[in-house]
Design a protein around this motif. Sequence first.
Motif, PDB file in Angstrom:
ATOM      1  N   CYS A   7       8.644  -5.731  23.789  1.00  0.00           N
ATOM      2  CA  CYS A   7       9.200  -6.873  23.591  1.00  0.00           C
ATOM      3  C   CYS A   7       9.900  -6.613  22.324  1.00  0.00           C
ATOM      4  O   CYS A   7       9.477  -6.081  21.195  1.00  0.00           O
ATOM      5  N   HIS A   8      10.929  -7.660  22.140  1.00  0.00           N
ATOM      6  CA  HIS A   8      11.620  -7.891  20.595  1.00  0.00           C
ATOM      7  C   HIS A   8      12.103  -8.882  20.316  1.00  0.00           C
ATOM      8  O   HIS A   8      12.348  -9.993  21.502  1.00  0.00           O
ATOM      9  N   HIS A  31       5.905 -14.284  22.024  1.00  0.00           N
ATOM     10  CA  HIS A  31       6.850 -14.859  23.138  1.00  0.00           C
ATOM     11  C   HIS A  31       7.506 -16.197  23.025  1.00  0.00           C
ATOM     12  O   HIS A  31       8.692 -16.289  23.108  1.00  0.00           O
ATOM     13  N   ALA A  34      10.363 -15.480  20.387  1.00  0.00           N
ATOM     14  CA  ALA A  34      11.281 -14.778  20.906  1.00  0.00           C
ATOM     15  C   ALA A  34      12.134 -15.947  21.556  1.00  0.00           C
ATOM     16  O   ALA A  34      13.383 -15.908  21.603  1.00  0.00           O
ATOM     17  N   SER A  42      17.186 -11.211  26.381  1.00  0.00           N
ATOM     18  CA  SER A  42      16.042 -10.963  26.511  1.00  0.00           C
ATOM     19  C   SER A  42      14.953 -12.264  26.122  1.00  0.00           C
ATOM     20  O   SER A  42      13.890 -12.349  26.461  1.00  0.00           O
ATOM     21  N   LYS A  45      13.033 -14.396  28.193  1.00  0.00           N
ATOM     22  CA  LYS A  45      11.863 -13.708  28.986  1.00  0.00           C
ATOM     23  C   LYS A  45      10.917 -13.591  27.952  1.00  0.00           C
ATOM     24  O   LYS A  45      10.146 -12.757  28.081  1.00  0.00           O
ATOM     25  N   GLY A  47      11.401 -12.199  25.090  1.00  0.00           N
ATOM     26  CA  GLY A  47      12.003 -11.004  24.406  1.00  0.00           C
ATOM     27  C   GLY A  47      11.468  -9.634  25.442  1.00  0.00           C
ATOM     28  O   GLY A  47      11.829  -8.370  24.930  1.00  0.00           O
ATOM     29  N   ASP A  48      11.121  -9.773  26.568  1.00  0.00           N
ATOM     30  CA  ASP A  48      10.562  -8.579  27.374  1.00  0.00           C
ATOM     31  C   ASP A  48      11.720  -7.931  27.680  1.00  0.00           C
ATOM     32  O   ASP A  48      12.576  -8.313  28.369  1.00  0.00           O
TER      33      ASP A  48
END
Length: 92
Positions: A7-8, A31, A34, A42, A45, A47-48
């Motif tokens: 994840c990012h 999350h 993100a 992403s 989601k 960051g997923d």
Amino acid sequence: MSTASACHILVKTKAEAESLRLKLDKGADFHKLAKQFSTCPSGKKGGDLGEFRKGDMVSAFDKAVFSGPLYKIQGPIKTQFGFHLIKVLYRS
């Protein structure tokens, strides 16, 4: 071929990435941050990025994912897209 899942959070400035990193270090939810701050699609989601192969991502990102620690926040890591905070979920 090696694969990983990560994840990012992607932001435009190093200062913004460092500010988010401080929040994460104090226990903020990766999350949620993100979803709120990431400029990458992403982010919706949390960051997923799902599963990807070594070499699929840009070099600095790839190096962090395939050589950094699992489950620990890495970054900010600079790429041509901006600054990333990365959390590696698994590698195989």
